[in-house]
Design an enzyme around this catalytic site. Structure first.
Site, PDB file in Angstrom:
ATOM      1  N   GLU A 127       0.831  -1.216   0.000  1.00 14.93           N
ATOM      2  CA  GLU A 127       0.000   0.000   0.000  1.00 14.93           C
ATOM      3  C   GLU A 127       0.858   1.257   0.000  1.00 14.93           C
ATOM      4  OE1 GLU A 127      -2.626  -0.727  -1.086  1.00 14.93           O
ATOM      5  OE2 GLU A 127      -4.229  -0.746   0.405  1.00 14.93           O
ATOM      6  N   THR A 179      -5.451   7.091  -5.433  1.00 10.52           N
ATOM      7  CA  THR A 179      -5.595   7.254  -3.986  1.00 10.52           C
ATOM      8  C   THR A 179      -4.716   8.394  -3.480  1.00 10.52           C
ATOM      9  OG1 THR A 179      -6.176   4.937  -3.689  1.00 10.52           O
ATOM     10  CG2 THR A 179      -5.332   6.080  -1.766  1.00 10.52           C
TER      11      THR A 179
HETATM   12  N1  HSE Z   1      -8.660   4.707   3.604  1.00 10.78           N
HETATM   13  C1  HSE Z   1      -8.036   4.882   2.331  1.00 10.78           C
HETATM   14  C2  HSE Z   1      -8.476   6.199   1.735  1.00 10.78           C
HETATM   15  C3  HSE Z   1      -8.426   3.745   1.447  1.00 10.78           C
HETATM   16  O1  HSE Z   1      -9.668   6.475   1.774  1.00 10.78           O
HETATM   17  O2  HSE Z   1      -7.630   6.942   1.250  1.00 10.78           O
HETATM   18  C4  HSE Z   1      -7.875   3.822   0.061  1.00 10.78           C
HETATM   19  O3  HSE Z   1      -8.298   2.686  -0.644  1.00 10.78           O
END
Ligand code: HSE
Length: 297
Positions: A127, A179
């Site tokens: 990640e 993201t």
């Molecule tokens: N919690 C993270 C975000 C998840 O919302 O940025 C990304 O998949």
């Protein structure tokens, strides 16, 4: 020897639980094949669809395996091939599925020396490669299944939650939201008033899951901090949400960092009605999309 694993898509945040709640879906799933090799190292097979990087340190599965190998110490080699069915940049935990699937498979091939929590820790390195920060709200549900609360990531504290049966309708408008971008645009400060609403909702949602209280779940699916900022990146968002609730959905919102939107329903016919709403909204907007009606995995 080699092993095949199915790595499920996941919905992170569950609306109010930014970075702390996530759930695994039955569909879609990546199919990963991992083989132990004589030669030490990590060998990622090229994929022809998404052209993901194959250098282990730049590949999410590779980075996760590197973290595992660092603790395993003995020389070992893995060859990884991924049939990617969860599109990167969909908000459905595509990078988490590759990261988690790789270390789950590797652990199996090594005779299961590591705990699930260890595997989450390794996969968070994937990640980091994908979005620049370690977060476990896709990885934990991908590895544990069901709905998970990540109370803390340093140190890791993962709590599995029970929940009543629910259908999940997902629409993935075919636009890409990275993201890292979706995190960049968030404000760093939160008003106390908003924080109070948000933690009321998170506590309500978790309680609703544990007590099988569908109404409480529905009332708690509200996000006053992240959604107002991120939903601007998703055409059709307000329409989908409003019309899905009119169609009987409990509630829902952005899946992870988007652009996918998910809605929870108590009954299957409602979940299918919600799908019709999603199809109508994106057909009218002239945006290509994919929908799924599925359940929590
Ligand atoms: N919690 C993270 C975000 C998840 O919302 O940025 C990304 O998949």
């Amino acid at each position: 020897s080699s092993v095949q694993v199915l790595a499920p898509a996941t919905v992170a945040n569950l609306v109010c639980g930014f970075d702390v709640l996530g759930m695994a879906l039955q569909q879609p799933q990546d199919v990963m094949t991992v083989r132990l090799t004589e030669k030490p190292g990590i060998f990622i097979q090229k994929d022809d669809v998404y052209n993901l990087p194959v250098e282990p340190e730049k590949n999410v599965a590779g980075a996760s395996l590197l973290a595992l190998m660092e603790e395993w110490k003995a020389p070992v080699g893995f060859e990884v091939s991924i049939d990617k069915r969860i599109k990167p940049g969909s908000g459905l935990g595509s990078s988490a599925a590759s990261s988690a699937g790789a270390v789950v498979a590797a652990n199996h091939l090594l005779g299961s020396p590591f705990t699930k929590e260890d595997l989450v820790r390794f996969a968070m390195n994937g990640e980091k490669v994908a979005s620049g920060v370690k977060h476990a709200d896709n990885i934990a549900p991908c590895i544990y299944g069901g709905i998970t609360l990540i109370r803390s990531i340093f140190p890791l504290d993962i709590v599995q939650l029970t929940a009543p049966p629910m259908y999940v309708t997902v629409v993935h408008p075919q636009i890409e939201v990275r993201t890292s971008d979706a995190r960049q645009i968030l404000r760093k400060e939160v008003q106390l008033k908003a924080a109070i609403k948000q933690w009321g909702n998170i506590a309500g949602l978790v309680t609703g899951f544990l007590k099988n209280d569908y109404d409480l779940i529905g009332r708690s699916l509200e996000d006053v901090i992240i959604e107002p900022v991120r939903s601007i990146l998703i055409p059709g968002f307000d329409d989908v949400k409003k019309r899905s609730k009119d169609a009987g959905a409990l509630g829902g919102g952005i899946s992870g960092s988007g652009p996918s939107i998910f809605m929870l329903s108590k009954e299957e016919y409602v979940a299918k009605g919600v799908e019709d709403v999603m199809i109508d909204v994106y057909t009218r907007l002239g945006i290509e999309f994919k929908t799924y009606v599925t359940m929590i995995n």
